[in-house]
Motif scaffolding. Sequence first.
Motif, PDB file in Angstrom:
ATOM      1  N   ARG A 277       0.825  -1.215   0.000  1.00  0.00           N
ATOM      2  CA  ARG A 277       0.000   0.000   0.000  1.00  0.00           C
ATOM      3  C   ARG A 277       0.859   1.264   0.000  1.00  0.00           C
ATOM      4  O   ARG A 277       0.413   2.318  -0.441  1.00  0.00           O
ATOM      5  N   ALA A 278       2.080   1.148   0.481  1.00  0.00           N
ATOM      6  CA  ALA A 278       2.963   2.310   0.542  1.00  0.00           C
ATOM      7  C   ALA A 278       3.680   2.577  -0.770  1.00  0.00           C
ATOM      8  O   ALA A 278       4.315   3.632  -0.916  1.00  0.00           O
TER       9      ALA A 278
ATOM     10  N   ALA B 197       4.314   3.155  10.204  1.00  0.00           N
ATOM     11  CA  ALA B 197       4.943   4.234   9.437  1.00  0.00           C
ATOM     12  C   ALA B 197       6.088   3.624   8.645  1.00  0.00           C
ATOM     13  O   ALA B 197       6.982   2.991   9.225  1.00  0.00           O
ATOM     14  N   GLY B 198       6.057   3.774   7.332  1.00  0.00           N
ATOM     15  CA  GLY B 198       7.085   3.187   6.478  1.00  0.00           C
ATOM     16  C   GLY B 198       8.021   4.249   5.940  1.00  0.00           C
ATOM     17  O   GLY B 198       7.583   5.242   5.351  1.00  0.00           O
TER      18      GLY B 198
ATOM     19  N   VAL C  35       0.896  10.218   3.019  1.00  0.00           N
ATOM     20  CA  VAL C  35       2.226  10.283   2.433  1.00  0.00           C
ATOM     21  C   VAL C  35       2.882  11.622   2.760  1.00  0.00           C
ATOM     22  O   VAL C  35       2.290  12.689   2.536  1.00  0.00           O
ATOM     23  N   TRP C  36       4.114  11.563   3.284  1.00  0.00           N
ATOM     24  CA  TRP C  36       4.872  12.773   3.615  1.00  0.00           C
ATOM     25  C   TRP C  36       6.263  12.701   3.005  1.00  0.00           C
ATOM     26  O   TRP C  36       6.877  11.640   2.950  1.00  0.00           O
ATOM     27  N   PHE C  37       6.751  13.858   2.568  1.00  0.00           N
ATOM     28  CA  PHE C  37       8.097  13.993   2.025  1.00  0.00           C
ATOM     29  C   PHE C  37       8.874  14.989   2.880  1.00  0.00           C
ATOM     30  O   PHE C  37       8.323  15.997   3.332  1.00  0.00           O
ATOM     31  N   ALA C  38      10.147  14.686   3.098  1.00  0.00           N
ATOM     32  CA  ALA C  38      10.992  15.549   3.918  1.00  0.00           C
ATOM     33  C   ALA C  38      12.204  15.986   3.112  1.00  0.00           C
ATOM     34  O   ALA C  38      12.700  15.245   2.258  1.00  0.00           O
ATOM     35  N   SER C  39      12.689  17.175   3.395  1.00  0.00           N
ATOM     36  CA  SER C  39      13.916  17.642   2.755  1.00  0.00           C
ATOM     37  C   SER C  39      14.647  18.595   3.683  1.00  0.00           C
ATOM     38  O   SER C  39      14.026  19.314   4.483  1.00  0.00           O
TER      39      SER C  39
ATOM     40  N   VAL D 152       5.252   6.923   4.812  1.00  0.00           N
ATOM     41  CA  VAL D 152       3.846   6.622   4.573  1.00  0.00           C
ATOM     42  C   VAL D 152       3.249   6.100   5.876  1.00  0.00           C
ATOM     43  O   VAL D 152       3.713   5.093   6.418  1.00  0.00           O
ATOM     44  N   VAL D 153       2.247   6.797   6.374  1.00  0.00           N
ATOM     45  CA  VAL D 153       1.568   6.408   7.609  1.00  0.00           C
ATOM     46  C   VAL D 153       0.298   5.651   7.234  1.00  0.00           C
ATOM     47  O   VAL D 153      -0.529   6.153   6.471  1.00  0.00           O
TER      48      VAL D 153
END
Length: 370
Positions: free
Chosen positions: A98-99, A290-291, A263-267, A284-285
């Motif tokens: 799913r992620a 949390a993946g 879905v979260w993106f970090a930078s 991805v939660v």
Amino acid sequence: MEISASGRLEVRITPADVGKRVSVRRLGEPGAAPEKFTDTVGVLTSWDDGVLMITRRDGERVGIPQSALVAGKVVPAAPARRRGPAASYPELAHIAARAWRPVESERLGEWELRAAADDVPGGPGPAPGPRTGFTRRANSVLPLGDPGLPLDAALAAVRRWYGERGLPAYVQTATGAEGTQELLSAELERRGWTREVTAELWTGALAPVADRAEGAGVVLSRTVDQAWLARYGRAGAGEAALRVLGSGSPRASEAERGGGPSVWFASVPGTAAGEPPAAIGRCVVDGRWAGFAAVEVAPGRRRQGLATEVMAALARRALDEGASAAWLQVETDNEGARALYAALGFTPHHAYHHYREPSDPRPPSAPGRP
């Protein structure tokens, strides 16, 4: 090893135990002194013509002559986990799938056929020229259960489906945990499918990751931009990649309404204007899980704690959304990443493998032979 009441070692396994996890001791491994014992633990995948085939946790197959057995017994399907969140293989396989959703998928019984290549055809028919999709995870069969056909017929259908899309056929299998697919892996190898990549799925508690760093300077977003993709650096990061990663898809808004993975993106911004981020990551939660994925650091900024900062910031957001456990995937030869994840409290849960179709169809080899 199994020891009788008289204190002697005994062989307490038979061909009827194929498919079970066993522990065996053999005498005289090739090249070793005659008196040397070797222990092997894994799933007994066949016992034919006087040879036992055992698949170890990492997916390696070991052939043992029956005549060399000194002792053997059936052991529990998977060792008890001493720390970290408990989870079955099917649960983690569904969460991981799913992620990392493909562009296109189709069911074959309980198998899922997945494809994620740019310009995937809208209907059946051969695609012009060979292509490769965006990551094997999004371009492989996830065989969780019964395909509804005999294995050879199912594999033929798989090859047709991927051939219509101009893609090589891959099957993703897992080994080393309760409910994994050692028997299917052995059958694929008998049919000439080649194992190209082995990686591991690791799990750990989420809170300790969040506590490891402040996450200062980490920017979180629902979408990615070209700068993020430039640091990610994977070839073919086009429209298919954006859809798999979750950027621009409706899933972010669905997640905010409680209807799907979040879905979260970090930078971490670079030091100069216009340069790619110094570090990135993706999380991805999905329920309690949390993946983490796509954790990348600029070569010149490594060993400065940026990967930990990124994961800590994402972990805190995941905790806010109700997650408590974490998972990630790491290749077996990525020593730097494995050291980092071990320091954050992650441990291996199972190994997974991608098997590529043979160049030419062929019937299965003799039972029990690699």
